[in-house]
Design a protein around this motif. Structure first.
Motif, PDB file in Angstrom:
ATOM      1  N   LYS A  34       0.847  -1.198   0.000  1.00 30.93           N
ATOM      2  CA  LYS A  34       0.000   0.000   0.000  1.00 30.93           C
ATOM      3  C   LYS A  34       0.883   1.250   0.000  1.00 30.93           C
ATOM      4  O   LYS A  34       1.968   1.258   0.568  1.00 30.93           O
ATOM      5  CB  LYS A  34      -0.904  -0.010   1.246  1.00 30.93           C
ATOM      6  CG  LYS A  34      -1.875  -1.165   1.264  1.00 30.93           C
ATOM      7  CD  LYS A  34      -3.135  -0.830   0.480  1.00 30.93           C
ATOM      8  CE  LYS A  34      -4.068  -2.020   0.427  1.00 30.93           C
ATOM      9  NZ  LYS A  34      -5.232  -1.853   1.279  1.00 30.93           N
ATOM     10  N   LYS A  35       0.332   2.272  -0.623  1.00 33.61           N
ATOM     11  CA  LYS A  35       1.089   3.507  -0.758  1.00 33.61           C
ATOM     12  C   LYS A  35       0.880   4.407   0.464  1.00 33.61           C
ATOM     13  O   LYS A  35      -0.246   4.585   0.917  1.00 33.61           O
ATOM     14  CB  LYS A  35       0.632   4.243  -2.012  1.00 33.61           C
ATOM     15  CG  LYS A  35       1.720   5.088  -2.613  1.00 33.61           C
ATOM     16  CD  LYS A  35       1.230   5.707  -3.912  1.00 33.61           C
ATOM     17  CE  LYS A  35       2.286   6.638  -4.466  1.00 33.61           C
ATOM     18  NZ  LYS A  35       1.804   7.336  -5.663  1.00 33.61           N
ATOM     19  N   ASN A  91       1.061   8.105   1.686  1.00 32.71           N
ATOM     20  CA  ASN A  91       1.103   9.485   1.189  1.00 32.71           C
ATOM     21  C   ASN A  91       1.542  10.411   2.327  1.00 32.71           C
ATOM     22  O   ASN A  91       0.732  10.924   3.089  1.00 32.71           O
ATOM     23  CB  ASN A  91      -0.290   9.857   0.680  1.00 32.71           C
ATOM     24  CG  ASN A  91      -0.285  11.194  -0.049  1.00 32.71           C
ATOM     25  OD1 ASN A  91       0.613  11.999   0.131  1.00 32.71           O
ATOM     26  ND2 ASN A  91      -1.285  11.417  -0.855  1.00 32.71           N
ATOM     27  N   LYS A  92       2.856  10.581   2.411  1.00 36.01           N
ATOM     28  CA  LYS A  92       3.423  11.353   3.523  1.00 36.01           C
ATOM     29  C   LYS A  92       2.936  12.799   3.511  1.00 36.01           C
ATOM     30  O   LYS A  92       2.614  13.364   4.558  1.00 36.01           O
ATOM     31  CB  LYS A  92       4.954  11.311   3.435  1.00 36.01           C
ATOM     32  CG  LYS A  92       5.626  11.831   4.687  1.00 36.01           C
ATOM     33  CD  LYS A  92       7.136  11.907   4.484  1.00 36.01           C
ATOM     34  CE  LYS A  92       7.791  12.645   5.641  1.00 36.01           C
ATOM     35  NZ  LYS A  92       9.187  12.982   5.345  1.00 36.01           N
ATOM     36  N   ASP A  93       2.887  13.388   2.325  1.00 38.17           N
ATOM     37  CA  ASP A  93       2.459  14.791   2.223  1.00 38.17           C
ATOM     38  C   ASP A  93       1.035  14.967   2.749  1.00 38.17           C
ATOM     39  O   ASP A  93       0.733  15.939   3.436  1.00 38.17           O
ATOM     40  CB  ASP A  93       2.538  15.262   0.766  1.00 38.17           C
ATOM     41  CG  ASP A  93       3.979  15.440   0.317  1.00 38.17           C
ATOM     42  OD1 ASP A  93       4.858  15.558   1.192  1.00 38.17           O
ATOM     43  OD2 ASP A  93       4.220  15.447  -0.894  1.00 38.17           O
ATOM     44  N   TRP A  94       0.162  14.014   2.399  1.00 41.72           N
ATOM     45  CA  TRP A  94      -1.226  14.121   2.866  1.00 41.72           C
ATOM     46  C   TRP A  94      -1.277  14.051   4.383  1.00 41.72           C
ATOM     47  O   TRP A  94      -1.980  14.821   5.031  1.00 41.72           O
ATOM     48  CB  TRP A  94      -2.068  13.009   2.230  1.00 41.72           C
ATOM     49  CG  TRP A  94      -3.522  13.204   2.511  1.00 41.72           C
ATOM     50  CD1 TRP A  94      -4.415  13.903   1.761  1.00 41.72           C
ATOM     51  CD2 TRP A  94      -4.247  12.729   3.658  1.00 41.72           C
ATOM     52  NE1 TRP A  94      -5.652  13.887   2.373  1.00 41.72           N
ATOM     53  CE2 TRP A  94      -5.577  13.179   3.526  1.00 41.72           C
ATOM     54  CE3 TRP A  94      -3.890  11.969   4.778  1.00 41.72           C
ATOM     55  CZ2 TRP A  94      -6.559  12.895   4.475  1.00 41.72           C
ATOM     56  CZ3 TRP A  94      -4.873  11.695   5.730  1.00 41.72           C
ATOM     57  CH2 TRP A  94      -6.184  12.148   5.580  1.00 41.72           C
ATOM     58  N   HIS A  95      -0.514  13.137   4.949  1.00 40.43           N
ATOM     59  CA  HIS A  95      -0.521  12.978   6.404  1.00 40.43           C
ATOM     60  C   HIS A  95       0.011  14.219   7.109  1.00 40.43           C
ATOM     61  O   HIS A  95      -0.502  14.605   8.162  1.00 40.43           O
ATOM     62  CB  HIS A  95       0.283  11.744   6.816  1.00 40.43           C
ATOM     63  CG  HIS A  95      -0.535  10.493   6.792  1.00 40.43           C
ATOM     64  ND1 HIS A  95      -1.298  10.078   7.851  1.00 40.43           N
ATOM     65  CD2 HIS A  95      -0.739   9.588   5.812  1.00 40.43           C
ATOM     66  CE1 HIS A  95      -1.927   8.964   7.522  1.00 40.43           C
ATOM     67  NE2 HIS A  95      -1.604   8.631   6.291  1.00 40.43           N
ATOM     68  N   HIS A 153      -8.751  10.260   3.902  1.00 38.65           N
ATOM     69  CA  HIS A 153      -7.542   9.444   3.924  1.00 38.65           C
ATOM     70  C   HIS A 153      -7.642   8.303   2.913  1.00 38.65           C
ATOM     71  O   HIS A 153      -6.712   8.040   2.159  1.00 38.65           O
ATOM     72  CB  HIS A 153      -7.342   8.882   5.342  1.00 38.65           C
ATOM     73  CG  HIS A 153      -6.146   7.981   5.453  1.00 38.65           C
ATOM     74  ND1 HIS A 153      -6.248   6.629   5.600  1.00 38.65           N
ATOM     75  CD2 HIS A 153      -4.819   8.267   5.412  1.00 38.65           C
ATOM     76  CE1 HIS A 153      -5.023   6.110   5.658  1.00 38.65           C
ATOM     77  NE2 HIS A 153      -4.140   7.084   5.549  1.00 38.65           N
ATOM     78  N   ASN A 198      -6.913   9.427  -0.503  1.00 35.53           N
ATOM     79  CA  ASN A 198      -5.597   9.996  -0.784  1.00 35.53           C
ATOM     80  C   ASN A 198      -4.417   9.132  -0.366  1.00 35.53           C
ATOM     81  O   ASN A 198      -3.288   9.399  -0.766  1.00 35.53           O
ATOM     82  CB  ASN A 198      -5.470  11.361  -0.095  1.00 35.53           C
ATOM     83  CG  ASN A 198      -6.418  12.373  -0.696  1.00 35.53           C
ATOM     84  OD1 ASN A 198      -6.169  12.882  -1.783  1.00 35.53           O
ATOM     85  ND2 ASN A 198      -7.518  12.648  -0.027  1.00 35.53           N
ATOM     86  N   CYS A 199      -4.673   8.142   0.451  1.00 34.94           N
ATOM     87  CA  CYS A 199      -3.567   7.358   0.982  1.00 34.94           C
ATOM     88  C   CYS A 199      -4.052   5.949   1.288  1.00 34.94           C
ATOM     89  O   CYS A 199      -5.205   5.750   1.650  1.00 34.94           O
ATOM     90  CB  CYS A 199      -3.027   8.043   2.240  1.00 34.94           C
ATOM     91  SG  CYS A 199      -1.680   7.165   3.025  1.00 34.94           S
ATOM     92  N   CYS A 230      -2.270   3.693   3.402  1.00 31.31           N
ATOM     93  CA  CYS A 230      -1.381   3.102   4.415  1.00 31.31           C
ATOM     94  C   CYS A 230      -2.145   2.270   5.433  1.00 31.31           C
ATOM     95  O   CYS A 230      -1.580   1.367   6.026  1.00 31.31           O
ATOM     96  CB  CYS A 230      -0.537   4.176   5.099  1.00 31.31           C
ATOM     97  SG  CYS A 230      -1.407   5.186   6.297  1.00 31.31           S
TER      98      CYS A 230
END
Ligand SMILES: [Zn+2]
Length: 54
Positions: free
Chosen positions: A2-3, A5-9, A30, A33-34, A36
Protein backbone atom coordinates in the motif's frame (compact mmCIF):
# COMPACT_ATOMS: atom_id res chain seq x y z
CA UNK A 1 2.33 -2.82 -0.98
CA UNK A 2 0.00 0.00 0.00
CA UNK A 3 1.09 3.51 -0.76
CA UNK A 4 1.89 5.87 2.07
CA UNK A 5 1.10 9.48 1.19
CA UNK A 6 3.42 11.35 3.52
CA UNK A 7 2.46 14.79 2.22
CA UNK A 8 -1.23 14.12 2.87
CA UNK A 9 -0.52 12.98 6.40
CA UNK A 10 1.56 16.04 7.15
CA UNK A 11 -1.32 18.23 5.99
CA UNK A 12 -4.02 16.18 7.73
CA UNK A 13 -3.13 15.41 11.30
CA UNK A 14 -5.89 13.74 13.30
CA UNK A 15 -6.73 15.81 16.41
CA UNK A 16 -6.05 14.01 19.70
CA UNK A 17 -9.68 14.09 20.87
CA UNK A 18 -11.33 14.10 17.47
CA UNK A 19 -15.09 13.73 17.37
CA UNK A 20 -16.71 10.84 15.53
CA UNK A 21 -17.59 13.23 12.71
CA UNK A 22 -13.99 14.39 12.46
CA UNK A 23 -12.70 10.83 12.46
CA UNK A 24 -15.15 9.81 9.72
CA UNK A 25 -14.22 12.83 7.59
CA UNK A 26 -10.54 12.13 8.16
CA UNK A 27 -10.78 8.48 7.22
CA UNK A 28 -12.90 9.12 4.13
CA UNK A 29 -10.40 11.67 2.89
CA UNK A 30 -7.54 9.44 3.92
CA UNK A 31 -9.02 6.54 1.98
CA UNK A 32 -9.14 8.74 -1.14
CA UNK A 33 -5.60 10.00 -0.78
CA UNK A 34 -3.57 7.36 0.98
CA UNK A 35 -3.58 3.58 1.37
CA UNK A 36 -1.38 3.10 4.42
CA UNK A 37 -4.21 1.74 6.57
CA UNK A 38 -7.85 0.74 6.09
CA UNK A 39 -10.87 2.43 7.65
CA UNK A 40 -11.50 0.72 11.01
CA UNK A 41 -14.55 -1.61 10.80
CA UNK A 42 -16.21 0.18 13.71
CA UNK A 43 -15.94 3.47 11.86
CA UNK A 44 -17.22 1.90 8.64
CA UNK A 45 -20.38 0.93 10.51
CA UNK A 46 -20.85 4.54 11.57
CA UNK A 47 -20.19 5.78 8.04
CA UNK A 48 -22.82 3.42 6.65
CA UNK A 49 -25.34 4.81 9.12
CA UNK A 50 -24.74 8.28 7.69
CA UNK A 51 -24.23 7.34 4.04
CA UNK A 52 -26.15 4.12 3.33
CA UNK A 53 -24.71 2.13 0.48
CA UNK A 54 -21.36 3.82 0.42
ZN1 LIG B 1 -2.22 7.07 5.32
Amino acid sequence: MKKFNKDWHLAHVMPKNASLEQRIAWHLEHHENCGCRPIPPKLLIEINKIQPGK
